[in-house]
Design an enzyme around this catalytic site. Sequence first.
Site, PDB file in Angstrom:
ATOM      1  CG  HIS A 144      -1.845   1.090   1.095  1.00 22.16           C
ATOM      2  ND1 HIS A 144      -3.354   0.886   1.133  1.00 22.16           N
ATOM      3  CD2 HIS A 144      -1.553   2.589   1.570  1.00 22.16           C
ATOM      4  CE1 HIS A 144      -3.746   2.150   1.319  1.00 22.16           C
ATOM      5  NE2 HIS A 144      -2.707   3.163   1.707  1.00 22.16           N
ATOM      6  CD  GLU A 145       1.545   3.360   3.925  1.00 15.14           C
ATOM      7  OE1 GLU A 145       1.726   4.526   3.071  1.00 15.14           O
ATOM      8  OE2 GLU A 145       0.491   3.256   4.375  1.00 15.14           O
ATOM      9  CG  HIS A 148       0.407   6.025  -0.700  1.00 12.77           C
ATOM     10  ND1 HIS A 148      -0.710   6.202  -1.492  1.00 12.77           N
ATOM     11  CD2 HIS A 148      -0.120   5.547   0.447  1.00 12.77           C
ATOM     12  CE1 HIS A 148      -1.881   6.013  -0.751  1.00 12.77           C
ATOM     13  NE2 HIS A 148      -1.331   5.391   0.353  1.00 12.77           N
TER      14      HIS A 148
END
EC number: 3.4.24.-
Length: 244
Positions: A144-145, A148
Site C-alpha cells: 500500500h505505502e 503511494h
Amino acid sequence: MASTDDNKPPTASDFAKDAEPQFDPTARTRNWFSILLGTMPPSHQILYREDQYARHEKRDCDKCEEWRDYNLKYSPIVIFMQKNIRDLNGKLDADNIRCRRCPTRITEDGKMVRQGGGFSPEHGIQLCANEMRDSKHVEDTLAHEMVHAWDHLRWKVDWGDLRHAACSEIRAASLSGECRWTREFWTRNNYRVTQQHQECVRRRAVKSVLARPWCKDDVQAVKVVNEVWDSCYSDTRPFDEIYK
C-alpha cells in the site's frame, strides 16, 4: 496512508460518558479481567490498549522488522514495487522502512484514528508495529505505502490536495491486496461476492481521506473519492492488472 480494519473505535466523547474511576494502568490483573468479562468502559479500553502497546513496544518492533525483512526478500509484490521505485530513481529498503509504535490520534471532532502505516516523501515508510498482526499484514501495508511512493515519484503528488490524495488512496487500496476477497471475508466479516473489491476500495479510500486533518467531514471525503474514482480505479500502473 494505510488504515487499520474498519471496526469503528470509541470516540473521545466516551470519556465524558463514563462515570468510572480514573484508569489505573498498574492494576494489570483487574484490567485484564475487566477486558475478559466485557465490563471495562470504552474510554478505559482505549487507555488499556495504548498502555499495552507502550509496554510491548520493543517486542512489537522486533517482530515487525523481522516480517519487514522477510517481505523485502521474498514477497513478489514488494520486490516488484521496489524495482519499479528504483526505475524512477527512488529507493526503499530497510534503511528507510521503519517499524515504530503509532499511538491512537484524536481528531478535533473527537474521533479516534488508528493507522497501519504511512508514507513520507522525505523519510520513507513507517510501519505501525503495534498494529501489525502477521507477515501478510506487513506485506499488504508495505505494498500500500509503496504504491503511494511510486505515485509520488511518477506524478509528484501534492499530498495537500485531497483529489491527489484520494486518487493515490484508491490505487493503493486496489493494488496492494488489502481488498482481496479472503481478507475481507476472514478479517472484516464482509461476505459479499459481487462488487466486493470495488466496494472495499471505495470504503477504505474514503476512510483514509477522512483521516486527513484538512478533510472537513465524511461528505467531503465521499465527494472527492467519487470525483476521481473512474480514472484512478482503472489505472493499475505499474501493474498490467490488479495483482491480487
